[in-house]
Design an enzyme around this catalytic site. Sequence first.
Site, short mmCIF file in Angstrom:
data_model
loop_
_atom_site.label_atom_id
_atom_site.label_comp_id
_atom_site.label_asym_id
_atom_site.label_seq_id
_atom_site.Cartn_x
_atom_site.Cartn_y
_atom_site.Cartn_z
N TYR A 136 0.85 -1.08 -0.12
CA TYR A 136 -0.08 -0.03 0.03
C TYR A 136 0.93 1.22 0.11
O TYR A 136 1.80 1.33 0.74
CB TYR A 136 -0.98 -0.04 1.31
CG TYR A 136 -1.73 1.25 1.23
CD1 TYR A 136 -2.70 1.44 0.26
CD2 TYR A 136 -1.45 2.27 2.61
CE1 TYR A 136 -3.68 2.44 0.54
CE2 TYR A 136 -2.14 3.24 2.42
CZ TYR A 136 -3.30 3.52 1.62
OH TYR A 136 -4.14 4.76 1.77
N LYS A 140 4.34 8.98 8.90
CA LYS A 140 4.02 8.31 10.32
C LYS A 140 5.13 8.85 11.25
O LYS A 140 4.92 9.84 11.82
CB LYS A 140 4.04 6.72 10.04
CG LYS A 140 2.72 6.41 9.08
CD LYS A 140 2.65 4.91 9.01
CE LYS A 140 1.24 4.91 8.44
NZ LYS A 140 1.14 4.22 7.14
N ASP A 198 9.20 3.00 -0.45
CA ASP A 198 8.21 3.58 0.45
C ASP A 198 8.32 3.25 2.09
O ASP A 198 8.00 2.19 2.34
CB ASP A 198 7.00 3.18 0.01
CG ASP A 198 5.78 3.86 0.77
OD1 ASP A 198 6.15 4.58 1.70
OD2 ASP A 198 4.63 3.57 0.38
C1 LIG Z 1 0.49 4.69 5.65
C2 LIG Z 1 1.24 4.48 4.58
C3 LIG Z 1 1.09 5.48 3.39
C4 LIG Z 1 -0.02 6.39 3.27
O1 LIG Z 1 0.29 7.53 4.26
P1 LIG Z 1 -0.84 8.22 4.78
O2 LIG Z 1 -0.33 9.43 5.76
O3 LIG Z 1 -1.94 7.49 5.35
O4 LIG Z 1 -1.23 8.97 3.65
C5 LIG Z 1 1.82 5.27 2.17
N1 LIG Z 1 2.84 4.18 2.32
C6 LIG Z 1 2.88 3.04 3.33
C7 LIG Z 1 4.01 1.87 3.02
C8 LIG Z 1 2.24 3.31 4.28
O5 LIG Z 1 2.35 2.38 5.39
#
Ligand SMILES: *Cc1c(COP(=O)(O)O)cnc(C)c1O
Length: 427
Positions: free
Chosen positions: A142, A265, A237
């Site tokens: 994701y 995060k 990511d």
């Molecule tokens: C949480 C997450 C996102 C999205 O971040 P948001 O702040 O919720 O938009 C993208 N990539 C990864 C790997 C994530 O865990």
Amino acid sequence: MSRNEVLFERAQKTIPGGVNSPVRAFRSVGGTPRFFQRASGPYVWDADDKQYIDYIGSWGPAVLGHAHPDVIKAVQDAAVNGLSFGAPTEAEIVMAETLCSMLPSLEQVRLVSSGTEATMSAIRLARGFTGRPTIVKFEGCYHGHADSLLVKAGSGLLTFGNPTSAGVPEDFAKHTRVLSYNNIEQLHELFKASGDQLACVIVEPVAGNMNLVKPTREFLQTLRELCTQYGTVLIFDEVMTGFRVGPQGVQGYFGITPDLTTLGKIIGGGMPVGAFGGRKDIMGHIAPLGPVYQAGTLSGNPVAVAAGLTTLCLLQQPGFYNTLETQTRKLVEAFNSAAQAHGETFSADSIGGMFGIYFSETVPATFAEVGQGNIARFNTFFHAMLNEGVYLAPSAYEAGFVSVTHTDAVIEATRQAADRAFESMKI
Ligand SMILES: *Cc1c(COP(=O)(O)O)cnc(C)c1O
């Protein structure tokens, strides 16, 4: 009716599904979501004042434990000076310097306000830099909810992707290729067929959005080699894994350096902050230096940056990651021993401060393998644990998160709760 139930009913009248982000609605496990009123260290309290040991930590950011006094103070101090200026501040420089000093791949970095913004911008940048249209992602990873990333695999390897969300035109999805995680043969095949069309590969270098799934070293290494060979931008990511698996992210952990990295995060310490950065020659293509447009009214927000910087400062203290990793391992052992005592088909795994629990014989390595676990059994366990005062992620497809405030006593309490939960599941 409990206050949680009253609030959930009320919420659904004016908020779609009663929540502002779908997984919070408990749809996959069923039941009433808990509305939280406060949190401290490893604990959260719901609207009925029931206390839970929290293993979500706001989906990762709360690595210091909830409401760390230094972070709260930094936010209070920053707030007094004004909430937002729409102009540069010194704190943003310190934040950029800190991130660049910690992560091997970062020469330059730009702040945004969410992980979604970070990945969306990194992909636009990769396309602008290479002049190529196609992006590659992996099934089960994701990367936020930007259009071109809400895509699943087509029926054959070299077919186009299919949108996983209504509202994403197939014309967008056709520029996204979706491969299976940890599958090296597919990578070679795709690059051989169309490597010179690929703008970027984006990957969760340790996946945490299909439960916890670790990469093989060969998988990450092959990615690095093929991207270098074909001039494709490799994007790690690390929105979830950045400063979660270790002080240098997954890139430092495995010693494999991507071209661009996305963050979120933890770097906001519980406030909305995201970032993307990497090679200076690539970052030079962003406005105002280059032709790739990217902007944000609240980017680098002073209150959010204060929370993030204080968090990054605290987790650089000696021994921090040792403690985090040790406590997470102890938790995994606690789950395993409780499951074993009750003859459950169960496995668990961890890396740094993130963990996965699986109702399957072995730890999964792909999205398909995660789906082969006993999801119904997880859902029963989730509710039994909730009842026992332990708050796990409300889906078998999510990883869990530990903080340094999850002491031995907290983990032992979790083991006992798991023991009672498994016992209750025998009937
Ligand atoms: C949480 C997450 C996102 C999205 O971040 P948001 O702040 O919720 O938009 C993208 N990539 C990864 C790997 C994530 O865990």
